[in-house]
Scaffold this motif. Structure first.
Motif, PDB file in Angstrom:
ATOM      1  N   SER A   1       1.051  35.935  42.375  1.00 38.28           N
ATOM      2  CA  SER A   1       2.167  36.855  42.228  1.00 38.28           C
ATOM      3  C   SER A   1       1.569  38.233  42.034  1.00 38.28           C
ATOM      4  CB  SER A   1       3.012  36.505  41.003  1.00 38.28           C
ATOM      5  OG  SER A   1       3.731  35.326  41.207  1.00 38.28           O
ATOM      6  N   LEU A   2       2.169  39.244  42.654  1.00 37.12           N
ATOM      7  CA  LEU A   2       1.782  40.618  42.392  1.00 37.12           C
ATOM      8  C   LEU A   2       2.649  41.069  41.225  1.00 37.12           C
ATOM      9  CD1 LEU A   2       0.911  40.200  45.469  1.00 37.12           C
ATOM     10  CD2 LEU A   2       0.949  42.682  45.533  1.00 37.12           C
ATOM     11  N   TYR A   3       2.126  40.871  40.029  1.00 32.61           N
ATOM     12  CA  TYR A   3       2.893  41.041  38.800  1.00 32.61           C
ATOM     13  C   TYR A   3       2.951  42.509  38.402  1.00 32.61           C
ATOM     14  CZ  TYR A   3       4.977  39.146  34.589  1.00 32.61           C
ATOM     15  OH  TYR A   3       5.858  38.800  33.603  1.00 32.61           O
ATOM     16  N   LEU A   4       4.149  42.993  38.128  1.00 29.10           N
ATOM     17  CA  LEU A   4       4.370  44.387  37.754  1.00 29.10           C
ATOM     18  C   LEU A   4       4.340  44.523  36.230  1.00 29.10           C
ATOM     19  CD1 LEU A   4       7.365  44.900  40.179  1.00 29.10           C
ATOM     20  CD2 LEU A   4       5.020  45.719  40.526  1.00 29.10           C
ATOM     21  N   ARG A   5       3.593  45.471  35.740  1.00 23.57           N
ATOM     22  CA  ARG A   5       3.499  45.666  34.281  1.00 23.57           C
ATOM     23  C   ARG A   5       4.825  46.145  33.709  1.00 23.57           C
ATOM     24  NH1 ARG A   5      -1.561  44.681  32.362  1.00 23.57           N
ATOM     25  NH2 ARG A   5      -3.254  44.871  33.867  1.00 23.57           N
ATOM     26  N   GLU A   6       5.614  46.851  34.495  1.00 28.70           N
ATOM     27  CA  GLU A   6       6.958  47.273  34.094  1.00 28.70           C
ATOM     28  C   GLU A   6       7.929  46.831  35.182  1.00 28.70           C
ATOM     29  OE1 GLU A   6       7.359  51.385  33.077  1.00 28.70           O
ATOM     30  OE2 GLU A   6       5.428  51.417  32.044  1.00 28.70           O
ATOM     31  N   HIS A   7       9.104  46.346  34.785  1.00 26.49           N
ATOM     32  CA  HIS A   7      10.108  45.929  35.761  1.00 26.49           C
ATOM     33  C   HIS A   7      10.463  47.095  36.682  1.00 26.49           C
ATOM     34  CE1 HIS A   7      10.712  42.522  33.069  1.00 26.49           C
ATOM     35  NE2 HIS A   7      11.393  41.946  34.036  1.00 26.49           N
ATOM     36  N   ILE A   8      10.644  46.766  37.949  1.00 24.18           N
ATOM     37  CA  ILE A   8      11.101  47.745  38.934  1.00 24.18           C
ATOM     38  C   ILE A   8      12.305  47.125  39.637  1.00 24.18           C
ATOM     39  CG2 ILE A   8      10.541  48.950  41.082  1.00 24.18           C
ATOM     40  CD1 ILE A   8       7.626  49.048  40.104  1.00 24.18           C
ATOM     41  N   ASN A   9      13.447  47.798  39.526  1.00 24.43           N
ATOM     42  CA  ASN A   9      14.693  47.281  40.107  1.00 24.43           C
ATOM     43  C   ASN A   9      14.944  45.838  39.669  1.00 24.43           C
ATOM     44  OD1 ASN A   9      15.045  49.728  41.486  1.00 24.43           O
ATOM     45  ND2 ASN A   9      13.834  49.002  43.207  1.00 24.43           N
ATOM     46  N   ASN A  10      14.776  45.576  38.401  1.00 23.52           N
ATOM     47  CA  ASN A  10      14.969  44.248  37.800  1.00 23.52           C
ATOM     48  C   ASN A  10      14.012  43.197  38.357  1.00 23.52           C
ATOM     49  OD1 ASN A  10      17.076  45.059  36.057  1.00 23.52           O
ATOM     50  ND2 ASN A  10      18.508  44.971  37.771  1.00 23.52           N
ATOM     51  N   ARG A  11      12.907  43.612  38.906  1.00 24.04           N
ATOM     52  CA  ARG A  11      11.897  42.680  39.440  1.00 24.04           C
ATOM     53  C   ARG A  11      10.670  42.723  38.553  1.00 24.04           C
ATOM     54  NH1 ARG A  11      13.102  40.691  44.215  1.00 24.04           N
ATOM     55  NH2 ARG A  11      11.012  39.871  44.423  1.00 24.04           N
ATOM     56  N   GLN A  12      10.076  41.557  38.365  1.00 26.57           N
ATOM     57  CA  GLN A  12       8.846  41.476  37.589  1.00 26.57           C
ATOM     58  C   GLN A  12       7.623  41.346  38.484  1.00 26.57           C
ATOM     59  OE1 GLN A  12       8.680  41.742  33.981  1.00 26.57           O
ATOM     60  NE2 GLN A  12       6.650  42.234  34.736  1.00 26.57           N
ATOM     61  N   TYR A  13       7.834  41.016  39.761  1.00 29.39           N
ATOM     62  CA  TYR A  13       6.696  40.906  40.667  1.00 29.39           C
ATOM     63  C   TYR A  13       7.082  41.328  42.078  1.00 29.39           C
ATOM     64  CZ  TYR A  13       8.725  36.397  42.035  1.00 29.39           C
ATOM     65  OH  TYR A  13       9.573  35.416  42.491  1.00 29.39           O
ATOM     66  N   ALA A  14       6.062  41.685  42.857  1.00 32.55           N
ATOM     67  CA  ALA A  14       6.250  42.144  44.236  1.00 32.55           C
ATOM     68  C   ALA A  14       5.884  41.011  45.193  1.00 32.55           C
ATOM     69  CB  ALA A  14       5.427  43.398  44.505  1.00 32.55           C
ATOM     70  N   GLU A  15       6.630  39.931  45.076  1.00 35.25           N
ATOM     71  CA  GLU A  15       6.510  38.756  45.939  1.00 35.25           C
ATOM     72  C   GLU A  15       5.173  38.037  45.754  1.00 35.25           C
ATOM     73  OE1 GLU A  15       9.195  37.767  46.960  1.00 35.25           O
ATOM     74  OE2 GLU A  15      10.445  39.518  47.307  1.00 35.25           O
ATOM     75  N   HIS A  16       4.975  37.010  46.561  1.00 36.69           N
ATOM     76  CA  HIS A  16       3.773  36.178  46.488  1.00 36.69           C
ATOM     77  C   HIS A  16       2.801  36.513  47.619  1.00 36.69           C
ATOM     78  CE1 HIS A  16       6.457  33.446  44.138  1.00 36.69           C
ATOM     79  NE2 HIS A  16       5.348  33.359  43.419  1.00 36.69           N
ATOM     80  N   LEU A  17       1.534  36.259  47.341  1.00 36.55           N
ATOM     81  CA  LEU A  17       0.466  36.410  48.322  1.00 36.55           C
ATOM     82  C   LEU A  17      -0.384  35.149  48.240  1.00 36.55           C
ATOM     83  CD1 LEU A  17      -1.110  38.287  50.302  1.00 36.55           C
ATOM     84  CD2 LEU A  17      -2.354  39.131  48.298  1.00 36.55           C
ATOM     85  N   PRO A  18      -0.472  34.373  49.329  1.00 39.57           N
ATOM     86  CA  PRO A  18      -1.300  33.170  49.275  1.00 39.57           C
ATOM     87  C   PRO A  18      -2.742  33.509  48.869  1.00 39.57           C
ATOM     88  CG  PRO A  18       0.044  33.154  51.262  1.00 39.57           C
ATOM     89  CD  PRO A  18       0.182  34.526  50.644  1.00 39.57           C
ATOM     90  N   VAL A  19      -3.321  32.668  48.030  1.00 32.31           N
ATOM     91  CA  VAL A  19      -4.695  32.878  47.570  1.00 32.31           C
ATOM     92  C   VAL A  19      -5.646  32.953  48.754  1.00 32.31           C
ATOM     93  CG1 VAL A  19      -6.601  31.838  46.264  1.00 32.31           C
ATOM     94  CG2 VAL A  19      -4.281  31.862  45.290  1.00 32.31           C
ATOM     95  N   ARG A  20      -5.463  32.079  49.749  1.00 32.33           N
ATOM     96  CA  ARG A  20      -6.359  32.075  50.914  1.00 32.33           C
ATOM     97  C   ARG A  20      -6.272  33.397  51.675  1.00 32.33           C
ATOM     98  NH1 ARG A  20      -3.237  31.686  55.262  1.00 32.33           N
ATOM     99  NH2 ARG A  20      -1.207  30.726  54.920  1.00 32.33           N
ATOM    100  N   VAL A  21      -5.085  33.991  51.744  1.00 31.36           N
ATOM    101  CA  VAL A  21      -4.917  35.275  52.432  1.00 31.36           C
ATOM    102  C   VAL A  21      -5.574  36.381  51.608  1.00 31.36           C
ATOM    103  CG1 VAL A  21      -3.232  36.979  53.247  1.00 31.36           C
ATOM    104  CG2 VAL A  21      -2.812  34.538  53.616  1.00 31.36           C
ATOM    105  N   ALA A  22      -5.356  36.366  50.299  1.00 29.39           N
ATOM    106  CA  ALA A  22      -5.981  37.366  49.430  1.00 29.39           C
ATOM    107  C   ALA A  22      -7.501  37.320  49.561  1.00 29.39           C
ATOM    108  CB  ALA A  22      -5.559  37.143  47.985  1.00 29.39           C
ATOM    109  N   GLU A  23      -8.048  36.112  49.600  1.00 28.22           N
ATOM    110  CA  GLU A  23      -9.500  35.960  49.722  1.00 28.22           C
ATOM    111  C   GLU A  23     -10.000  36.430  51.082  1.00 28.22           C
ATOM    112  OE1 GLU A  23      -9.941  31.821  48.743  1.00 28.22           O
ATOM    113  OE2 GLU A  23     -10.052  32.241  46.589  1.00 28.22           O
TER     114      GLU A  23
END
Length: 114
Positions: A78-100
């Protein structure tokens, strides 16, 4: 936080809105045209590019990677946001294999929660 309207240096808020919109478009494209359609793969790849740009611009001070342990199947960050943005706590998911694949090992270490 002040909203930056500079197209070359978008604010974290703007980038999160774009990621959420593209993620939604990707899911709709998959439903309508299949996961391997050009629109689906383009949307998925654009989402990944936007997420990488968000991380490179704002991690780890405003956003960081954390593995989501609440999902089944493929490992996801999860791209976790330290502060909520537009009532969101994260900016969607990123597969670990893609991140790597798209991030260097140094970036991965830097972008994970400290």
């Amino acid at each position: 936080m002040h909203e930056n309207t500079d197209a070359w240096n978008p604010s974290v808020e703007q980038m999160v809105r774009e990621i959420v919109a593209v993620n939604h478009a990707w899911k709709v494209a998959c439903e309508l045209f299949g996961e391997d359609s050009p629109l689906s793969t383009s949307s998925r790849d654009l989402k990944t590019c936007l997420q990488v740009r968000l991380l490179r611009s704002y991690a780890p001070k405003q956003v960081y990677l954390i593995e989501d342990k609440n999902v089944e199947g493929e490992r996801l960050y999860s791209l976790y946001l330290r502060e909520h943005i537009n009532n969101r706590q994260y900016a969607e998911h990123l597969p670990v294999r893609v991140a790597e694949d798209v991030l260097s090992s140094q970036e991965l270490a830097q972008f994970k929660k400290q």
